[in-house]
Design an enzyme around this catalytic site. Structure first.
Site, mmCIF file in Angstrom:
data_model
loop_
_atom_site.group_PDB
_atom_site.id
_atom_site.type_symbol
_atom_site.label_atom_id
_atom_site.label_comp_id
_atom_site.label_asym_id
_atom_site.label_seq_id
_atom_site.Cartn_x
_atom_site.Cartn_y
_atom_site.Cartn_z
ATOM 1 N N TYR A 235 -3.625 -2.069 -1.004
ATOM 2 C CA TYR A 235 -4.603 -0.993 -1.149
ATOM 3 C C TYR A 235 -4.802 -0.142 -2.054
ATOM 4 O O TYR A 235 -3.933 -0.419 -3.068
ATOM 5 C CB TYR A 235 -4.339 0.039 0.226
ATOM 6 C CG TYR A 235 -3.182 0.917 0.173
ATOM 7 C CD1 TYR A 235 -3.654 2.547 -0.170
ATOM 8 C CD2 TYR A 235 -1.755 0.517 0.149
ATOM 9 C CE1 TYR A 235 -2.976 3.317 -0.436
ATOM 10 C CE2 TYR A 235 -1.050 1.663 -0.135
ATOM 11 C CZ TYR A 235 -1.425 2.988 -0.318
ATOM 12 O OH TYR A 235 -0.564 4.157 -0.678
ATOM 13 N N CYS A 236 -5.856 0.655 -1.929
ATOM 14 C CA CYS A 236 -6.129 1.580 -3.310
ATOM 15 C C CYS A 236 -6.867 2.909 -2.761
ATOM 16 O O CYS A 236 -6.479 3.366 -1.557
ATOM 17 C CB CYS A 236 -7.129 0.744 -4.338
ATOM 18 S SG CYS A 236 -8.400 0.130 -3.740
#
Length: 288
Positions: A235-236
């Site tokens: 994820y970011c």
């Protein structure tokens, strides 16, 4: 952890040039995230692009409608993506090459989205337009007409994570946070900063050197702690930079899941836990 397809996920500018000269059936997509900066207009798609390349707008083509819980860059509706694939001339047997002239993450997002949608043969142009220019590749100012591609969108060809899935993976497998280190670390005096407890920091920018994806040896070294056979996810901030993690791991034959909502969706629910600091599960504000 499932093995990714053994098909190549990248191509070089030289390989693309040879294929195009040989008349291969290739759909070239140039992806850009408009910044509104007049300086960038000097070097933009209308001033010269790979011959036959279609322009892909990040916001218009690769992002769906936002909601209060969707995160900043939700996936587009499959029907909207179906329409775009048709305009770009993508068929089920097409080879699609995606590239950009600036941030590699936007091209990686296009690579991931098309693969998720069931387009099997999608390649990331290593080095982007800069690499094409370096080999003396031709540039064109003509905009291709809308095509009539027949590819059928089949969502789910690549794995995705929900918030609950990301939380589980952080505890049981490997959840990689692809944001910059400062964002992962967070700030004690700012609400909503930090990371998902148990997530490990590997910034997406570390996957590249000079705009090119690192070679296999360097990528294995970068992700060595996460290649033990357990499930991997990424994820970011909004599901963009993390696609470079998925791309990098796919080049090693490792299939990683993406949490499309990422941090911006995670913090939309104030009951979800967050933590600060340089380590996966330690909040310095609460440490003894």
């Amino acid at each position: 952890m499932r093995s990714a397809t053994t098909k190549a996920v990248t191509t070089s500018a030289k390989e693309l040039d040879i294929a195009l000269r040989g008349g291969a059936k290739i759909v070239v997509l140039e992806v850009d995230r408009e910044s509104g900066d007049p300086a960038e207009e000097v070097d933009s798609y209308p001033t010269g692009h790979i011959p036959g390349a279609h322009y892909v707008s990040f916001e218009r083509d690769l992002v769906g409608p936002r909601t209060e819980t969707s995160g900043n860059s939700p996936l587009p509706d499959p029907s909207a993506l179906q329409e775009r694939l048709g305009i770009w001339g993508v068929d089920d047997d097409s080879t699609v090459v995606v590239h950009t002239r600036r941030n590699p993450a936007v091209a990686a997002r296009a690579w991931w989205l098309l693969r998720w949608a069931g387009v099997e043969n999608v390649r990331y142009l290593n080095g982007g337009l800069a690499a094409w220019r370096e080999i003396g590749g031709a540039l064109d100012i003509h905009v291709p007409l809308p095509a009539a591609g027949k590819a059928v969108v089949r969502p789910g060809a690549l794995p995705v994570l929900t918030a609950e899935g990301a939380e589980r993976l952080a505890a049981e497998g490997h959840l990689v946070d692809a944001r910059a280190t400062a964002a992962y670390r967070g700030e004690p005096d700012r609400a909503g900063t930090g990371h998902i407890p148990g997530a490990h920091s590997v910034p997406g920018a570390a996957n590249f050197a000079g705009g090119e994806l690192l070679d296999a040896g360097a990528l294995r070294a970068l992700y060595t702690a996460h290649l033990d056979g357990r499930e991997v996810g990424a994820y970011c901030g909004s599901g963009v930079s993390a696609t470079t993690t998925v791309l990098a791991l796919a080049s090693l034959g490792v299939e990683a899941a993406l949490y499309p909502g990422s941090w911006s969706a995670w913090i939309s629910d104030p009951t979800r836990p967050t933590t600060l600091g340089d380590r996966p599960g330690v909040d310095p504000a609460s440490a003894g």
